[in-house]
Write a protein that holds these residues in place. Structure first.
Motif, PDB file in Angstrom:
ATOM      1  N   PRO A 171       0.881  -1.190   0.032  1.00  0.00           N
ATOM      2  CA  PRO A 171       0.029  -0.012   0.040  1.00  0.00           C
ATOM      3  C   PRO A 171       0.945   1.199  -0.089  1.00  0.00           C
ATOM      4  O   PRO A 171       0.461   2.312  -0.475  1.00  0.00           O
ATOM      5  N   ALA A 172       1.872   1.232   0.901  1.00  0.00           N
ATOM      6  CA  ALA A 172       2.812   2.394   0.630  1.00  0.00           C
ATOM      7  C   ALA A 172       3.406   2.719  -0.530  1.00  0.00           C
ATOM      8  O   ALA A 172       3.468   3.902  -1.094  1.00  0.00           O
ATOM      9  N   LEU A 173       3.750   1.960  -1.492  1.00  0.00           N
ATOM     10  CA  LEU A 173       4.241   1.960  -2.874  1.00  0.00           C
ATOM     11  C   LEU A 173       3.187   2.720  -3.756  1.00  0.00           C
ATOM     12  O   LEU A 173       3.468   3.508  -4.315  1.00  0.00           O
ATOM     13  N   LEU A 174       1.995   2.246  -3.525  1.00  0.00           N
ATOM     14  CA  LEU A 174       0.961   2.674  -4.192  1.00  0.00           C
ATOM     15  C   LEU A 174       0.626   3.846  -3.800  1.00  0.00           C
ATOM     16  O   LEU A 174       0.240   4.787  -4.467  1.00  0.00           O
ATOM     17  N   ASN A 175       0.844   4.519  -2.626  1.00  0.00           N
ATOM     18  CA  ASN A 175       0.315   5.683  -2.297  1.00  0.00           C
ATOM     19  C   ASN A 175       1.596   6.704  -2.666  1.00  0.00           C
ATOM     20  O   ASN A 175       1.274   7.760  -3.039  1.00  0.00           O
ATOM     21  N   SER A 176       2.939   6.268  -2.634  1.00  0.00           N
ATOM     22  CA  SER A 176       3.875   7.165  -3.275  1.00  0.00           C
ATOM     23  C   SER A 176       3.924   7.305  -4.648  1.00  0.00           C
ATOM     24  O   SER A 176       4.631   8.302  -5.102  1.00  0.00           O
ATOM     25  N   ASN A 177       3.603   6.244  -5.522  1.00  0.00           N
ATOM     26  CA  ASN A 177       3.873   6.050  -6.888  1.00  0.00           C
ATOM     27  C   ASN A 177       2.486   5.532  -7.547  1.00  0.00           C
ATOM     28  O   ASN A 177       2.443   4.263  -7.671  1.00  0.00           O
ATOM     29  N   ILE A 233       6.322  -6.834  -0.339  1.00  0.00           N
ATOM     30  CA  ILE A 233       5.717  -6.213   0.940  1.00  0.00           C
ATOM     31  C   ILE A 233       6.765  -5.063   1.275  1.00  0.00           C
ATOM     32  O   ILE A 233       6.218  -4.198   2.109  1.00  0.00           O
ATOM     33  N   ASP A 234       7.878  -5.511   1.135  1.00  0.00           N
ATOM     34  CA  ASP A 234       8.946  -4.195   1.683  1.00  0.00           C
ATOM     35  C   ASP A 234       8.891  -3.001   0.575  1.00  0.00           C
ATOM     36  O   ASP A 234       9.888  -2.242   1.038  1.00  0.00           O
ATOM     37  N   GLY A 235       8.144  -3.076  -0.391  1.00  0.00           N
ATOM     38  CA  GLY A 235       8.008  -2.000  -1.179  1.00  0.00           C
ATOM     39  C   GLY A 235       9.030  -1.750  -2.274  1.00  0.00           C
ATOM     40  O   GLY A 235       9.246  -0.644  -2.574  1.00  0.00           O
ATOM     41  N   LEU A 255      -0.404  -6.651   1.351  1.00  0.00           N
ATOM     42  CA  LEU A 255      -0.244  -6.173  -0.187  1.00  0.00           C
ATOM     43  C   LEU A 255      -1.764  -5.778  -0.601  1.00  0.00           C
ATOM     44  O   LEU A 255      -2.783  -6.103  -0.156  1.00  0.00           O
ATOM     45  N   VAL A 256      -1.667  -5.139  -1.836  1.00  0.00           N
ATOM     46  CA  VAL A 256      -2.938  -4.647  -2.398  1.00  0.00           C
ATOM     47  C   VAL A 256      -2.749  -5.224  -4.002  1.00  0.00           C
ATOM     48  O   VAL A 256      -1.653  -5.149  -4.552  1.00  0.00           O
TER      49      VAL A 256
END
Length: 296
Positions: A171-177, A233-235, A255-256
């Motif tokens: 989710p963090a990766l999706l939020n940043s990019n 998971i670790d982005g 994960l998403v």
């Protein structure tokens, strides 16, 4: 006066060689030399006073006497195996050894085993994780989870599940990019697994109407699916996931899945067991339980 039974070693050699139609394969199965197999069968033929095999230039063939003798010998050895299995299972703590892929073990099987052990406390489960196909006769393995079409000779194969193929990320990766469309994958590192699933990205991108060149950009390739999933998971990038390996992480929110498109794989996971031991109590318990889990 009771008739004398022929040599048990000779009978084992005969049954194995007749099953494989090869002295070489029989020797490998029984862990002796090919010469030993040949001598054992020759002595058996001398004891019985009949010829069991025709030694041909291009291999072996059973004589009429050999063909008539084989069914009874095969049935006798199957009965011996089943009796031995029943004897071992009569102990309070029955051992069940399962062989499977490392990723299947860690991402699918192990999270479910505590419930099985609670339901069957007298079964001592042992998991052997390997990328190799196991030899049930040599490896001390009771059953295995294999990936394929379910057509393994000599084994009972029960379908457990098939895979769906789709991208996943943290989710963090999706939020940043953000990934608003499949074309946005060009701006991400793609994570993939080597071996049979190497073409998963190319297949999914093709179904999504994207050029194959997208799969040739920035990539990280792993030997094991669990490593690729953990990297996602670790982005570290976007992983081409398979439902068997990622569903638990999706449910947990680690994960998403940014896109709705999922490809159905033609192959599947099967629980495989030798026919002669497939009906044992411990194998039947695991089979029925796993089939219920897969259909839940």
């Amino acid at each position: 006066m009771a008739s004398r039974l022929p040599s048990l070693n000779g009978l084992r050699a005969f049954e194995s060689a007749a099953r494989h139609m090869s002295f070489t394969l029989a020797a490998a199965e029984l862990n002796v030399t090919q010469t030993a197999i040949s001598h054992q069968i020759r002595r058996l033929e001398e004891e019985l006073g009949v010829q069991l095999f025709l030694r041909l230039k291009d291999g072996l063939a059973l004589t009429d006497d050999g063909q008539a003798y084989l069914p009874g010998i095969r049935t006798a050895f199957q009965a011996l195996r089943q009796s031995t299995e029943q004897l071992l299972e009569s102990r309070h703590n029955s051992v069940l050894t399962i062989s499977t892929l490392v990723s299947v073990a860690s991402k699918w099987l192990l999270p479910r085993l505590p419930a099985f052990q609670q339901a069957f406390p007298d079964i001592d489960v042992r998991v052997s994780a390997s990328t190799d196909l196991v030899d049930f006769r040599k490896g001390g393995i009771d059953t295995a989870i294999r990936y394929g079409r379910g057509d393994w000779p000599g084994l009972r194969a029960d379908w457990l599940m098939s895979d769906e193929i789709f991208p996943v990320c943290s989710p963090a990766l999706l939020n940043s990019n953000p990934l608003n469309a499949p074309a946005d994958l060009a701006h991400h590192t793609l994570l993939q697994v080597s071996g049979m699933t190497t073409q998963d990205w190319a297949a999914w991108l093709g179904a999504a109407g994207q050029p194959q060149q997208l799969a040739e950009g920035s990539r990280l390739t792993f030997d094991l699916a669990l490593m690729a999933v953990q990297a996602a998971i670790d982005g570290q990038g976007v992983c081409i996931g398979r439902s068997t390996y990622v569903e638990d992480d999706l449910r947990a929110g680690r994960l998403v899945a940014p896109f709705a498109l999922r490809l159905q794989d033609d192959l599947g996971f099967y629980l495989v067991t030798p026919h002669e031991t497939a009906g044992s109590k411990k194998n039947t318990a695991l089979r029925n339980w796993l089939l219920a889990q897969s259909n839940a």
